[in-house]
Design a protein around this motif. Sequence first.
Motif, PDB file in Angstrom:
ATOM      1  N   ILE A  43       0.728  -1.335  -0.103  1.00  0.00           N
ATOM      2  CA  ILE A  43      -0.081   0.034  -0.118  1.00  0.00           C
ATOM      3  C   ILE A  43       0.873   1.165  -0.002  1.00  0.00           C
ATOM      4  CG2 ILE A  43      -1.957   1.153   1.266  1.00  0.00           C
ATOM      5  CD1 ILE A  43      -2.576  -1.492   2.637  1.00  0.00           C
ATOM      6  N   GLU A  44       0.704   1.947  -0.905  1.00  0.00           N
ATOM      7  CA  GLU A  44       1.330   3.350  -1.119  1.00  0.00           C
ATOM      8  C   GLU A  44       0.667   4.522  -0.219  1.00  0.00           C
ATOM      9  OE1 GLU A  44       4.549   3.861  -2.389  1.00  0.00           O
ATOM     10  OE2 GLU A  44       4.412   1.821  -2.155  1.00  0.00           O
ATOM     11  N   PRO A  45       1.480   5.578   0.089  1.00  0.00           N
ATOM     12  CA  PRO A  45       0.815   6.742   0.885  1.00  0.00           C
ATOM     13  C   PRO A  45      -0.206   7.161  -0.388  1.00  0.00           C
ATOM     14  CG  PRO A  45       3.093   6.897   1.250  1.00  0.00           C
ATOM     15  CD  PRO A  45       2.941   5.521   0.209  1.00  0.00           C
ATOM     16  N   GLY A  46      -1.230   7.870   0.462  1.00  0.00           N
ATOM     17  CA  GLY A  46      -2.444   8.331  -0.487  1.00  0.00           C
ATOM     18  C   GLY A  46      -3.357   7.215  -0.877  1.00  0.00           C
ATOM     19  N   SER A  47      -3.271   6.156  -0.606  1.00  0.00           N
ATOM     20  CA  SER A  47      -4.195   5.059  -0.999  1.00  0.00           C
ATOM     21  C   SER A  47      -5.090   4.997   0.265  1.00  0.00           C
ATOM     22  CB  SER A  47      -3.730   3.628  -0.973  1.00  0.00           C
ATOM     23  OG  SER A  47      -4.577   2.699  -1.286  1.00  0.00           O
ATOM     24  N   TYR A  48      -6.429   5.037  -0.101  1.00  0.00           N
ATOM     25  CA  TYR A  48      -7.514   5.201   0.817  1.00  0.00           C
ATOM     26  C   TYR A  48      -8.422   3.652   1.012  1.00  0.00           C
ATOM     27  CZ  TYR A  48     -12.035   6.434   3.126  1.00  0.00           C
ATOM     28  OH  TYR A  48     -13.228   6.335   3.872  1.00  0.00           O
ATOM     29  N   ILE A 106      -6.551   0.742   7.276  1.00  0.00           N
ATOM     30  CA  ILE A 106      -4.937   0.736   7.247  1.00  0.00           C
ATOM     31  C   ILE A 106      -4.432   1.626   6.359  1.00  0.00           C
ATOM     32  CG2 ILE A 106      -4.789  -1.329   5.548  1.00  0.00           C
ATOM     33  CD1 ILE A 106      -2.288  -2.240   7.088  1.00  0.00           C
ATOM     34  N   ILE A 107      -3.331   2.381   6.894  1.00  0.00           N
ATOM     35  CA  ILE A 107      -2.827   3.701   6.016  1.00  0.00           C
ATOM     36  C   ILE A 107      -1.729   3.489   5.851  1.00  0.00           C
ATOM     37  CG2 ILE A 107      -2.872   6.315   6.154  1.00  0.00           C
ATOM     38  CD1 ILE A 107      -5.157   6.179   7.663  1.00  0.00           C
ATOM     39  N   SER A 108      -0.875   3.772   4.713  1.00  0.00           N
ATOM     40  CA  SER A 108       0.423   3.613   4.143  1.00  0.00           C
ATOM     41  C   SER A 108       1.014   5.187   4.709  1.00  0.00           C
ATOM     42  CB  SER A 108       0.976   3.435   3.079  1.00  0.00           C
ATOM     43  OG  SER A 108       2.344   3.453   2.552  1.00  0.00           O
ATOM     44  N   LEU A 109       2.145   5.107   5.407  1.00  0.00           N
ATOM     45  CA  LEU A 109       2.613   6.388   5.752  1.00  0.00           C
ATOM     46  C   LEU A 109       4.009   6.472   5.053  1.00  0.00           C
ATOM     47  CD1 LEU A 109       2.289   6.096   9.723  1.00  0.00           C
ATOM     48  CD2 LEU A 109       0.870   7.291   7.928  1.00  0.00           C
ATOM     49  N   TRP A 134     -20.348   5.781   7.991  1.00  0.00           N
ATOM     50  CA  TRP A 134     -19.831   6.857   8.407  1.00  0.00           C
ATOM     51  C   TRP A 134     -18.845   7.486   7.837  1.00  0.00           C
ATOM     52  CZ3 TRP A 134     -15.538   5.402  10.270  1.00  0.00           C
ATOM     53  CH2 TRP A 134     -15.579   4.197  11.022  1.00  0.00           C
ATOM     54  N   ALA A 135     -18.117   6.536   7.155  1.00  0.00           N
ATOM     55  CA  ALA A 135     -16.937   6.973   6.447  1.00  0.00           C
ATOM     56  C   ALA A 135     -17.230   7.058   4.625  1.00  0.00           C
ATOM     57  CB  ALA A 135     -15.716   5.866   6.472  1.00  0.00           C
ATOM     58  N   PRO A 136     -16.278   8.145   3.970  1.00  0.00           N
ATOM     59  CA  PRO A 136     -16.857   8.158   2.586  1.00  0.00           C
ATOM     60  C   PRO A 136     -16.184   6.961   1.982  1.00  0.00           C
ATOM     61  CG  PRO A 136     -15.061   9.747   3.586  1.00  0.00           C
ATOM     62  CD  PRO A 136     -15.642   9.098   4.517  1.00  0.00           C
ATOM     63  N   SER A 137     -16.876   6.745   0.750  1.00  0.00           N
ATOM     64  CA  SER A 137     -16.464   5.694   0.062  1.00  0.00           C
ATOM     65  C   SER A 137     -15.106   5.967  -0.878  1.00  0.00           C
ATOM     66  CB  SER A 137     -17.572   5.181  -1.183  1.00  0.00           C
ATOM     67  OG  SER A 137     -17.465   6.423  -1.994  1.00  0.00           O
ATOM     68  N   VAL A 144     -10.120  11.914   0.405  1.00  0.00           N
ATOM     69  CA  VAL A 144      -8.666  12.386   0.543  1.00  0.00           C
ATOM     70  C   VAL A 144      -8.638  13.248   1.677  1.00  0.00           C
ATOM     71  CG1 VAL A 144      -6.903  13.977  -0.534  1.00  0.00           C
ATOM     72  CG2 VAL A 144      -8.038  12.268  -2.035  1.00  0.00           C
ATOM     73  N   MET A 145      -9.564  14.000   1.988  1.00  0.00           N
ATOM     74  CA  MET A 145      -9.747  14.843   3.146  1.00  0.00           C
ATOM     75  C   MET A 145      -9.858  14.105   4.375  1.00  0.00           C
ATOM     76  SD  MET A 145     -11.088  18.717   2.343  1.00  0.00           S
ATOM     77  CE  MET A 145     -12.564  18.349   3.565  1.00  0.00           C
ATOM     78  N   TYR A 146     -10.747  13.081   4.315  1.00  0.00           N
ATOM     79  CA  TYR A 146     -10.943  12.183   5.422  1.00  0.00           C
ATOM     80  C   TYR A 146      -9.742  11.296   5.894  1.00  0.00           C
ATOM     81  CZ  TYR A 146     -13.102   8.537   8.297  1.00  0.00           C
ATOM     82  OH  TYR A 146     -13.550   7.620   9.213  1.00  0.00           O
ATOM     83  N   LEU A 147      -8.769  10.770   4.740  1.00  0.00           N
ATOM     84  CA  LEU A 147      -7.798  10.164   5.043  1.00  0.00           C
ATOM     85  C   LEU A 147      -6.707  10.893   5.824  1.00  0.00           C
ATOM     86  CD1 LEU A 147      -5.759   7.597   4.442  1.00  0.00           C
ATOM     87  CD2 LEU A 147      -5.310   8.672   2.137  1.00  0.00           C
TER      88      LEU A 147
END
Length: 156
Positions: A43-48, A106-109, A134-137, A144-147
């Motif tokens: 997973i790369e940064p920015g992937s939601y 899970i979020i890549s940093l 409650w989370a955007p698709s 992007v903003m939610y991430l």
Amino acid sequence: MQIIDSVLLASLSKEAQCNSRQRKNYNFHKEDADTLQRMLNAIEPGSYVQPHRHFSPAKREMFIILTGKMLVIVFDDEGNIVNHAVLDSSGNQRGIELLPHEWHTIISLVPGSVVFEVKDGPYNPTDDKGFAPWAPSSESPEAVMYLEKLIAQCIK
């Protein structure tokens, strides 16, 4: 025998970087019907990854970091963060196991992040994940903003 080496990890990360979703799986299980799903997940940064849970049918899930750094977040039923962990291949926290009912993402940093993921099977795309209402698709412009908001709340 299947070996996980630096060549495989680098190749998978490169594929993730070229993928529009900025992630790529490499499955070790042979078919979706396998009762134990084992895979590498680059997973790369920015992937939601939209927050979700594996509830019906109930499935445990485990992540073990192999390269890079990833943030795993657990939420309550209203979308509040109740716990998080930074998995760092050069740090102290290397893995996490999630219960079937836990909402998570899970979020890549950092670029080149890869986890070894283990999850109860079988895999059926129609019921594998229950996405958080409650989370955007992932297709939503708000994703992007939610991430970014999630990262800011957990990484200080």
